[in-house]
Design a protein around this motif. Structure first.
Motif, PDB file in Angstrom:
ATOM      1  N   GLU A 197      47.718  46.602  62.225  1.00 14.63           N
ATOM      2  CA  GLU A 197      48.426  47.377  61.203  1.00 14.63           C
ATOM      3  C   GLU A 197      49.816  46.820  60.940  1.00 14.63           C
ATOM      4  O   GLU A 197      50.268  46.768  59.785  1.00 14.63           O
ATOM      5  CB  GLU A 197      48.511  48.846  61.620  1.00 14.63           C
ATOM      6  N   ARG A 238      50.460  45.357  57.197  1.00 22.90           N
ATOM      7  CA  ARG A 238      51.416  46.107  56.369  1.00 22.90           C
ATOM      8  C   ARG A 238      52.795  45.452  56.349  1.00 22.90           C
ATOM      9  O   ARG A 238      53.692  45.942  55.650  1.00 22.90           O
ATOM     10  CB  ARG A 238      51.550  47.538  56.896  1.00 22.90           C
ATOM     11  N   ARG A 271      56.000  49.512  63.057  1.00 14.93           N
ATOM     12  CA  ARG A 271      55.051  50.601  62.816  1.00 14.93           C
ATOM     13  C   ARG A 271      54.351  50.999  64.139  1.00 14.93           C
ATOM     14  O   ARG A 271      53.911  50.142  64.907  1.00 14.93           O
ATOM     15  CB  ARG A 271      54.011  50.183  61.784  1.00 14.93           C
ATOM     16  N   PRO A 284      45.405  67.090  61.145  1.00 14.98           N
ATOM     17  CA  PRO A 284      46.757  67.341  60.644  1.00 14.98           C
ATOM     18  C   PRO A 284      47.004  68.846  60.464  1.00 14.98           C
ATOM     19  O   PRO A 284      46.047  69.616  60.395  1.00 14.98           O
ATOM     20  CB  PRO A 284      46.752  66.613  59.285  1.00 14.98           C
ATOM     21  N   GLN A 331      47.151  57.897  68.755  1.00 10.46           N
ATOM     22  CA  GLN A 331      47.118  57.971  67.294  1.00 10.46           C
ATOM     23  C   GLN A 331      48.326  57.280  66.683  1.00 10.46           C
ATOM     24  O   GLN A 331      48.211  56.535  65.707  1.00 10.46           O
ATOM     25  CB  GLN A 331      47.081  59.443  66.860  1.00 10.46           C
ATOM     26  N   TRP A 356      47.523  53.805  61.865  1.00 13.80           N
ATOM     27  CA  TRP A 356      46.769  53.760  60.610  1.00 13.80           C
ATOM     28  C   TRP A 356      46.910  55.024  59.770  1.00 13.80           C
ATOM     29  O   TRP A 356      46.484  55.049  58.617  1.00 13.80           O
ATOM     30  CB  TRP A 356      45.287  53.544  60.908  1.00 13.80           C
ATOM     31  N   ARG A 357      47.501  56.067  60.328  1.00 19.76           N
ATOM     32  CA  ARG A 357      47.433  57.375  59.671  1.00 19.76           C
ATOM     33  C   ARG A 357      48.292  57.466  58.418  1.00 19.76           C
ATOM     34  O   ARG A 357      49.359  56.868  58.315  1.00 19.76           O
ATOM     35  CB  ARG A 357      47.816  58.482  60.660  1.00 19.76           C
ATOM     36  N   VAL A 358      47.805  58.277  57.473  1.00 25.39           N
ATOM     37  CA  VAL A 358      48.552  58.524  56.239  1.00 25.39           C
ATOM     38  C   VAL A 358      49.862  59.238  56.555  1.00 25.39           C
ATOM     39  O   VAL A 358      50.893  58.989  55.923  1.00 25.39           O
ATOM     40  CB  VAL A 358      47.694  59.358  55.263  1.00 25.39           C
ATOM     41  N   ASP A 359      49.822  60.135  57.547  1.00 25.52           N
ATOM     42  CA  ASP A 359      51.010  60.888  57.938  1.00 25.52           C
ATOM     43  C   ASP A 359      51.729  60.223  59.118  1.00 25.52           C
ATOM     44  O   ASP A 359      52.282  60.913  59.982  1.00 25.52           O
ATOM     45  CB  ASP A 359      50.643  62.335  58.289  1.00 25.52           C
ATOM     46  N   GLN A 360      51.725  58.891  59.146  1.00 16.47           N
ATOM     47  CA  GLN A 360      52.301  58.161  60.276  1.00 16.47           C
ATOM     48  C   GLN A 360      53.747  58.560  60.539  1.00 16.47           C
ATOM     49  O   GLN A 360      54.154  58.724  61.693  1.00 16.47           O
ATOM     50  CB  GLN A 360      52.213  56.657  60.025  1.00 16.47           C
TER      51      GLN A 360
END
Length: 282
Positions: A146, A150, A155, A223, A257, A262-266
């Motif tokens: 990641e 990215r 990150r 979430p 996690q 990878w999470r949208v809400d990182q």
């Protein structure tokens, strides 16, 4: 013909299937919906497990869980091609975010049922302590990917710097387990599907160990990140289990996690970890 096509064709011939079409199977499987030729058997799902050798473990877990009424029905398996034939769940939508009370209720109900299943002696399931190092290694691999993909070299830092502490906590919890159960092992939203009259779990990654682990795994994944510890405690309370222990496992998996990155809400996940509340459970 590539390997997936070859395996699928073998399943179509073995189980007399037609009209196969791909479904979203994630990274651990190739999944197809198909009809039984002649229409007499309705629609089924063919799951090509990756790697194929893991199909036996999943089949053994589904068979053990079958008596609980909490998992998808296993119809048959072909271990020569690593395939499972499963009942098609309708509507089959995953557990949504946005309603923590419902999520807590559904998770507690399914896990209570699943954990009542006797651990079969006919299959040598790995223990949680044995599988944990591979999960830790995967978190590190995911983090590197990641960051590179990215172009974000920091990150997942909140999880990465706590990964060793999470590992020590996990091993301590494993050693202190007094009632090991057959764990689902991947009890997250996408593997909890709505049926016409409730929910069923799918896609177990089975191992034996602390029942609080499944609670923590779900709580960390679902979430919002700001409610992870509260969620773990609420599920444990509904199940009559140890809320502190569930929060400790939730903290372990929250670290994973975050590290996987990878999470949208990182951002919210990392901020929750850096807020200090989780450190007291590690």
């Amino acid at each position: 013909m590539d390997d997936v096509a070859r395996r699928l064709r073998a399943c179509e011939l073995r189980w007399n299937l037609e009209g196969s079409r791909g479904l979203d199977g994630g990274c651990r499987a190739d999944v197809f919906a198909a009809g039984v030729a002649g229409g007499g058997g309705g629609e089924v799902v063919v799951k090509l497990v990756n790697p194929p050798t893991e199909a036996r473990a999943e089949a053994a877990a589904l068979s053990a869980f079958a008596q609980t009424g909490a998992v998808v029905r296993l119809i048959d398996g072909d271990f020569t091609v690593g395939a499972l034939l499963l009942e098609r769940i309708r509507p089959g939508t995953p557990l949504p975010a946005g309603n923590d009370e419902e999520a807590t209720e559904v998770a507690a109900d399914l896990l209570t049922k699943l954990h009542r299943a006797a651990v079969p002696t006919s299959f040598p399931f790995a223990t949680l302590a044995e599988t944990y190092p591979a999960r830790e290694a995967q978190a590190l691999t995911d983090n590197a990917f990641e960051r590179r993909a990215r172009a974000e070299p920091e990150r997942g830092k909140a999880g990465l710097v706590r990964l060793a502490a999470a590992g020590s906590t996990a091993m301590e919890l494993c050693a202190g387990t007094d009632r090991p159960v057959l764990l689902h092992g991947d009890f997250v939203d996408k593997n909890i599907l709505r049926t016409r009259d409730g929910h069923l779990a799918v896609d177990p990654s089975p191992q034996t160990g602390d029942p609080h682990c499944d609670i923590g795994f779900f709580a960390a994944y679902h979430p919002p990140a700001t409610a992870i510890l509260q969620r773990a405690g609420a599920i444990a309370a509904r199940m009559g289990l140890d809320g502190h222990r569930a929060r400790r496992w939730a903290s372990v998996w929250t670290v994973h996690q975050s590290c996987q990155a990878w999470r949208v809400d990182q951002g919210a996940l990392d901020a929750a970890l850096d807020g200090g509340r989780f450190d007291g459970f590690l």
